[in-house]
Design an enzyme around this catalytic site. Structure first.
Site: not given
Ligand SMILES: O=CCCCC(=O)O
Length: 481
Positions: A153, A176-179, A229, A251, A285, A384
Site C-alpha cells: 500500500n 523483501k518487498p510485497a510481491p 502488514g 506495524e 493502515c 479492517e
C-alpha cells in the site's frame, strides 16, 4: 519505461535473476495489463542475501555515524531529484493517484533525511555508580542483520521508514518487498547504490513471499525482523521467530475511529474525514474505518461530507485529476463487497456510492461509499475494510463515544475532531491507540513515533524512537582502582 523483464535481485552489490529463470509478472492494478516480469527468488537467494548482509555488517557497523549519514543524505537528494519518475512507477504498480504517489516519494525521502541526521546522534550513557570503584557505561550498538518485509500500500515510504533508521544505526538489510509492488523497491535500492552504499549492506530479494520470509525467520544471523502488514501475518512472525528469540518491530492492522464532537468545525471535519477515508482508496493502515458523529451534528456532517465525496473523481492514477484509483486486486474488492453486503443486510442505508465502478478500465474500482444506520455488529465496525466505504454512526455523550472507539483489539490510530482544547487532551489520553490525530489525519511524519498498541503491533517507526529499534544497549561495568 519497463523492459519485458527486470533484474530484481540485488545481492552483494550485483543485480541478477534467479538461476532457475523463474519470474513473476507484475500487473498494473488499473488496467490489469502486465508491466514487466521480476525474478522469483526463494530460500536460496535469501540465504545468499543474508550471508552478504552478515559479511557487510562488519564494515558498515564499524563505520562512524557521520560516514553512514553522508550516504543516506546523498540518497535523499537523489530521490528528490526523481520525484516525478518514481511517482509514476509507484502509480503504475500500485494504482494510487499520481499526486499521492509523488507525495509518498517525498515522504520516503524525508525518512532518508531524518535518519541521515540521526545517524550521528546515537548517544550512550554514563551512569553514576553507587560504588566508588566502579564505572558504568551504556554503549548503543547496531542489532545486526535486519530482515525488512514491506507492504504494497506504500511501496516506497514503508521501505525507507524501515531501512533508513536501520542503516543509520549500523545494521545491514535483506529487503523483501510485497510481491505486488517490487518496482519501487528496485528503484530505491538503485538510489542507495548510486549514493555509495557499500556492497552487501542492502540486499533485495523478490519472489516467493513465504519462502523468503521463512528463510529470514529461521536464520540465526537475521537478528531483527521489521514488518508492516496484517495482524495475522504479524502473529505468525511472532510465533515463528520464538526459536531464535528474534527482535521484532511490527506495524500491523488498524481499525481507526474518527469521533466528530458537537463543537467540531464541520467544514474542516468533513474535509479531513474524507481525506482520511479515501486516501489511497481506503488502503492505508491508519485510514478511518468507522465514524462516530455527535447526534446533533450528524445531518449537517453527512450532507457536507456527501457533497464532497460525490465530487471525487475515480480513474487512472496517472491522470492528474484522479482522486481514487483501483483497489489492489480482486481479493481486496471482494472484501469491500463483503463488508458492504453484510452492512446492508443488517440494516445500513447507502447515502452515496455502494457499487463497483465500471469505467473503461479492467481494474477493481469501487465507488466512494458513505453508509448510515450503522450497528455495532456489522463486519465493517469490527474488521479492517481496506477500501473506500465510510460507515457513520451517532453518539450522544463523550463517554459512549470513547467506549465505542476503544472497543476493538486494534490500537493503531484514532482521530478526534473538536475545537475544545481540554476535550482534545482528555479524550486523547483515554483513547487506547498508539497514535491520536486531533483535527489532523496525517500523523505519519519522519520525526514522530508511528506505531500501534494491542494487536496493531509492537515498536515504533519514525523519530529517534525509530532508530532505537535497531540498537542494542550494551552495558559495560568497569572496576577501577
Ligand atoms: O499503511 C500504513 C502506513 C501509513 C503511512 C502514511 O500514512 O503515510
Amino acid at each position: 519505461m519497463f523492459e519485458n523483464e527486470t533484474k530484481s535481485i540485488f545481492i552483494n552489490g550485483k543485480w541478477r535473476n534467479v538461476d532457475s529463470q523463474q519470474t513473476d509478472t507484475i500487473y498494473n492494478p488499473a488496467t490489469l495489463k502486465p508491466i514487466t516480469k521480476v525474478a522469483y527468488g526463494g530460500a536460496n537467494e535469501t540465504e545468499e542475501a543474508i550471508k552478504a548482509a552478515s559479511e557487510a555488517f562488519q564494515l558498515w557497523g564499524e563505520m562512524t555515524g557521520r560516514e553512514r549519514s553522508r550516504i543516506l543524505y546523498k540518497a535523499h537528494e537523489l530521490m528528490l531529484e526523481e520525484v516525478d519518475r518514481l511517482g509514476e512507477i509507484l502509480t503504475i504498480e500500485q494504482g494510487k493517484p499520481i499526486k499521492e504517489a509523488k507525495g509518498e516519494i517525498k515522504g520516503a525521502a524525508s525518512f532518508l533525511l531524518w535518519y541521515a541526521e540521526e545517524a550521528s546522534r546515537a548517544y550512550g550513557e554514563w551512569i553514576p555508580s553507587s560504588n566508588k570503584t566502579k564505572r558504568l557505561l551504556v554503549i548503543p550498538q547496531p542489532v545486526g542483520v535486519v530482515g525488512a518485509i514491506t507492504p504494497w500500500n506504500f511501496p516506497a515510504s514503508m521501505i525507507t521508514r524501515k531501512i533508513a533508521p536501520a542503516l543509520a544505526a549500523g545494521c545491514t538489510i535483506v529487503l523483501k518487498p510485497a510481491p505486488e509492488t517490487p518496482l519501487s523497491a528496485i528503484e530505491i535500492v538503485k538510489i542507495l547504490e548510486r549514493a555509495g552504499m557499500p556492497n552487501g549492506v542492502v540486499n533485495l530479494v523478490t519472489g516467493d513471499a513465504e519462502a523468503i520470509g521463512n528463510t529470514m525467520l529461521t536464520s540465526k544471523e537475521v537478528r531483527l525482523i521489521t514488518f508492516t502488514g496484517s495482524t495475522e501475518v504479524g502473529k505468525h512472525l511472532m510465533r515463528e521467530s520464538a526459536d531464535h528469540v528474534k527482535k521484532l518491530s511490527l506495524e500491523l492492522g488498524g481499525h481507526a475511529p474518527i469521533i466528530v464532537f458537537d463543537d467540531a468545525d464541520i467544514d474542516k471535519a468533513t474535509t479531513l474525514a474524507l481525506a482520511s477515508k479515501f486516501r489511497n482508496n481506503g488502503q492505508t493502515c491508519i485510514c478511518a474505518n468507522r465514524i462516530y458523529v455527535h447526534d446533533s451534528v450528524k445531518d449537517i456532517f453527512t450532507q457536507q461530507l456527501t457533497k464532497k465525496v460525490e465530487k471525487l473523481k475515480i480513474g487512472y492514477g496517472l491522470d492528474d485529476d484522479t482522486d481514487l484509483g483501483p483497489l489492489i486486486n480482486q481479493q481486496a474488492s471482494e472484501k469491500v463487497q463483503k463488508h458492504l453486503d453484510d452492512a446492508i443486510e443488517k440494516g445500513a442505508a447507502i447515502v452515496t456510492g455502494g457499487d463497483k465502478w465500471s469505467g473503461d478500465m479492467e481494474g477493481y474500482f469501487y465507488q466512494p461509499t458513505v453508509l448510515s444506520s450503522i450497528s455495532d455488529d456489522m463486519l465493517i465496525m469490527n474488521e479492517e475494510t481496506f477500501g473506500p466505504v465510510m460507515p457513520i454512526q451517532t453518539f450522544t455523550d463523550e463517554k459512549t463515544a470513547l467506549q465505542n472507539a476503544n472497543n476493538t483489539d486494534y490500537g493503531l490510530a484514532a482521530y478526534i475532531f473538536t475545537e475544545t482544547t481540554s476535550r482534545a487532551i482528555r479524550v486523547s489520553e483515554k483513547l487506547e491507540y498508539g497514535i491520536v490525530g486531533v483535527n489532523d489525519v496525517f500523523p505519519a511524519v519522519a520525526e514522530a513515533p508511528f506505531g500501534g498498541i494491542k494487536q496493531s503491533g509492537v515498536g515504533k517507526e519514525g523519530g529517534h524512537y525509530g532508530m532505537d529499534e535497531f540498537l542494542e544497549m550494551k552495558y559495560v561495568s568497569m572496576g577501577i582502582e
